[in-house]
Design a protein around this motif. Sequence first.
Motif, PDB file in Angstrom:
ATOM      1  N   VAL A 183      10.820  -5.921  -1.980  1.00  0.00           N
ATOM      2  CA  VAL A 183      10.398  -4.628  -2.521  1.00  0.00           C
ATOM      3  C   VAL A 183      11.168  -3.494  -1.853  1.00  0.00           C
ATOM      4  CG1 VAL A 183       8.072  -5.478  -3.065  1.00  0.00           C
ATOM      5  CG2 VAL A 183       8.502  -4.400  -0.843  1.00  0.00           C
ATOM      6  N   GLU A 184      11.122  -2.332  -2.481  1.00  0.00           N
ATOM      7  CA  GLU A 184      11.715  -1.132  -1.896  1.00  0.00           C
ATOM      8  C   GLU A 184      10.615  -0.197  -1.457  1.00  0.00           C
ATOM      9  OE1 GLU A 184      15.065   0.795  -3.662  1.00  0.00           O
ATOM     10  OE2 GLU A 184      15.543  -0.950  -4.885  1.00  0.00           O
ATOM     11  N   LEU A 185      10.803   0.420  -0.283  1.00  0.00           N
ATOM     12  CA  LEU A 185       9.832   1.370   0.250  1.00  0.00           C
ATOM     13  C   LEU A 185      10.570   2.559   0.855  1.00  0.00           C
ATOM     14  CD1 LEU A 185       7.463  -1.176   2.018  1.00  0.00           C
ATOM     15  CD2 LEU A 185       6.758   0.383   0.180  1.00  0.00           C
ATOM     16  N   SER A 186      10.027   3.737   0.660  1.00  0.00           N
ATOM     17  CA  SER A 186      10.608   4.931   1.264  1.00  0.00           C
ATOM     18  C   SER A 186      10.388   4.901   2.774  1.00  0.00           C
ATOM     19  CB  SER A 186       9.944   6.179   0.671  1.00  0.00           C
ATOM     20  OG  SER A 186      10.221   7.303   1.479  1.00  0.00           O
ATOM     21  N   THR A 241      -6.175  -1.066   6.676  1.00  0.00           N
ATOM     22  CA  THR A 241      -5.570   0.196   6.243  1.00  0.00           C
ATOM     23  C   THR A 241      -4.118  -0.020   5.845  1.00  0.00           C
ATOM     24  OG1 THR A 241      -7.033   1.434   7.723  1.00  0.00           O
ATOM     25  CG2 THR A 241      -5.065   2.577   6.936  1.00  0.00           C
ATOM     26  N   PHE A 242      -3.424  -0.837   6.622  1.00  0.00           N
ATOM     27  CA  PHE A 242      -2.028  -1.132   6.316  1.00  0.00           C
ATOM     28  C   PHE A 242      -1.873  -1.750   4.933  1.00  0.00           C
ATOM     29  CE2 PHE A 242       1.459  -4.152   6.130  1.00  0.00           C
ATOM     30  CZ  PHE A 242       2.528  -3.314   6.387  1.00  0.00           C
ATOM     31  N   LEU A 243      -2.689  -2.741   4.595  1.00  0.00           N
ATOM     32  CA  LEU A 243      -2.577  -3.390   3.287  1.00  0.00           C
ATOM     33  C   LEU A 243      -2.881  -2.418   2.154  1.00  0.00           C
ATOM     34  CD1 LEU A 243      -3.984  -7.005   3.713  1.00  0.00           C
ATOM     35  CD2 LEU A 243      -1.611  -6.236   3.655  1.00  0.00           C
ATOM     36  N   LEU A 244      -3.856  -1.540   2.373  1.00  0.00           N
ATOM     37  CA  LEU A 244      -4.163  -0.536   1.343  1.00  0.00           C
ATOM     38  C   LEU A 244      -2.995   0.432   1.159  1.00  0.00           C
ATOM     39  CD1 LEU A 244      -7.891   0.224   2.202  1.00  0.00           C
ATOM     40  CD2 LEU A 244      -7.039  -0.914   0.150  1.00  0.00           C
ATOM     41  N   PHE A 245      -2.368   0.853   2.259  1.00  0.00           N
ATOM     42  CA  PHE A 245      -1.190   1.719   2.159  1.00  0.00           C
ATOM     43  C   PHE A 245      -0.067   1.004   1.414  1.00  0.00           C
ATOM     44  CE2 PHE A 245      -2.171   4.383   6.208  1.00  0.00           C
ATOM     45  CZ  PHE A 245      -2.985   5.217   5.470  1.00  0.00           C
ATOM     46  N   LEU A 246       0.131  -0.284   1.705  1.00  0.00           N
ATOM     47  CA  LEU A 246       1.185  -1.038   1.041  1.00  0.00           C
ATOM     48  C   LEU A 246       0.954  -1.085  -0.468  1.00  0.00           C
ATOM     49  CD1 LEU A 246       3.714  -2.818   1.162  1.00  0.00           C
ATOM     50  CD2 LEU A 246       2.226  -4.771   1.689  1.00  0.00           C
ATOM     51  N   ILE A 247      -0.267  -1.370  -0.874  1.00  0.00           N
ATOM     52  CA  ILE A 247      -0.596  -1.389  -2.308  1.00  0.00           C
ATOM     53  C   ILE A 247      -0.345  -0.017  -2.931  1.00  0.00           C
ATOM     54  CG2 ILE A 247      -2.484  -1.591  -3.976  1.00  0.00           C
ATOM     55  CD1 ILE A 247      -3.723  -3.697  -2.055  1.00  0.00           C
ATOM     56  N   GLU A 248      -0.819   1.022  -2.264  1.00  0.00           N
ATOM     57  CA  GLU A 248      -0.665   2.383  -2.787  1.00  0.00           C
ATOM     58  C   GLU A 248       0.806   2.763  -2.927  1.00  0.00           C
ATOM     59  OE1 GLU A 248      -1.643   6.249  -0.466  1.00  0.00           O
ATOM     60  OE2 GLU A 248      -3.476   5.693  -1.523  1.00  0.00           O
ATOM     61  N   ASP A 249       1.610   2.467  -1.908  1.00  0.00           N
ATOM     62  CA  ASP A 249       3.032   2.826  -1.940  1.00  0.00           C
ATOM     63  C   ASP A 249       3.781   2.055  -3.023  1.00  0.00           C
ATOM     64  OD1 ASP A 249       2.828   4.667   0.121  1.00  0.00           O
ATOM     65  OD2 ASP A 249       3.343   3.212   1.678  1.00  0.00           O
ATOM     66  N   LEU A 250       3.471   0.775  -3.184  1.00  0.00           N
ATOM     67  CA  LEU A 250       4.156  -0.014  -4.205  1.00  0.00           C
ATOM     68  C   LEU A 250       3.747   0.413  -5.607  1.00  0.00           C
ATOM     69  CD1 LEU A 250       4.124  -3.544  -2.533  1.00  0.00           C
ATOM     70  CD2 LEU A 250       6.064  -1.980  -2.788  1.00  0.00           C
ATOM     71  N   ARG A 251       2.506   0.800  -5.781  1.00  0.00           N
ATOM     72  CA  ARG A 251       2.074   1.296  -7.096  1.00  0.00           C
ATOM     73  C   ARG A 251       2.804   2.596  -7.439  1.00  0.00           C
ATOM     74  NH1 ARG A 251      -4.355   1.036  -7.768  1.00  0.00           N
ATOM     75  NH2 ARG A 251      -3.765   1.799  -9.805  1.00  0.00           N
ATOM     76  N   LYS A 252       2.949   3.472  -6.464  1.00  0.00           N
ATOM     77  CA  LYS A 252       3.676   4.721  -6.700  1.00  0.00           C
ATOM     78  C   LYS A 252       5.139   4.453  -7.021  1.00  0.00           C
ATOM     79  CE  LYS A 252       0.878   7.740  -3.793  1.00  0.00           C
ATOM     80  NZ  LYS A 252       0.804   8.450  -2.497  1.00  0.00           N
ATOM     81  N   ALA A 253       5.724   3.468  -6.319  1.00  0.00           N
ATOM     82  CA  ALA A 253       7.139   3.162  -6.521  1.00  0.00           C
ATOM     83  C   ALA A 253       7.392   2.493  -7.862  1.00  0.00           C
ATOM     84  CB  ALA A 253       7.651   2.273  -5.387  1.00  0.00           C
TER      85      ALA A 253
END
Length: 199
Positions: free
Chosen positions: A131-134, A167-179
Amino acid sequence: MRLDYNFVIFRKYYPLPRFDYRNNTVLLANKTGHERVDSTITYRWENKIMKALPEYFFIQYTLSGAGIVEMNGRVHKVDKGKAFLCTQDQPYLYYHDPAISDHWEFIWFGLSGLSGQLIFKSIQRDFGSSVELSPTSKTITQMFKALEFSEREQWKSIVQISVFANTFLLFLIEDLRKANSQFSNGRMDDVLEYVRNYY
């Protein structure tokens, strides 16, 4: 927050404290690290020869340079801004190839617990294992925070470690959904609802 080092090759590795707690179902942050390798050393990891817990899983994010990861019969180049997600119960191999980059610098964050692994596998299924992440995303900020807490020995309780991991897993889901705004969010909505209800 970016950690700066003055040497070319380094390995910062921190196993998080277990606080004498042994339960393979509870999601916990397990270990974290920041590494940089170059062509002067051979760098290669394969889970078939590692002795990690079966419920272990992790994410590795490239800060600069590039590496190669092989998973599920596919080969991925992971350069700056890309991450890969692996679970110990699935075969994987990753390594630095001097033919594609003179170095590979990355951070990684490992977790354990069957409950978290189920969520992690649903993330892999819905977004892929590469995956890509900012670099400014909440996920990457949280990974640097894990490094900072470890360097400063700020892990104080099993509750803190578990809350951090969730919290980390929730952030990961949120960031990937935005991306990936065109992704169908139905299944991930179910995952988020489950995490909110039970953690």
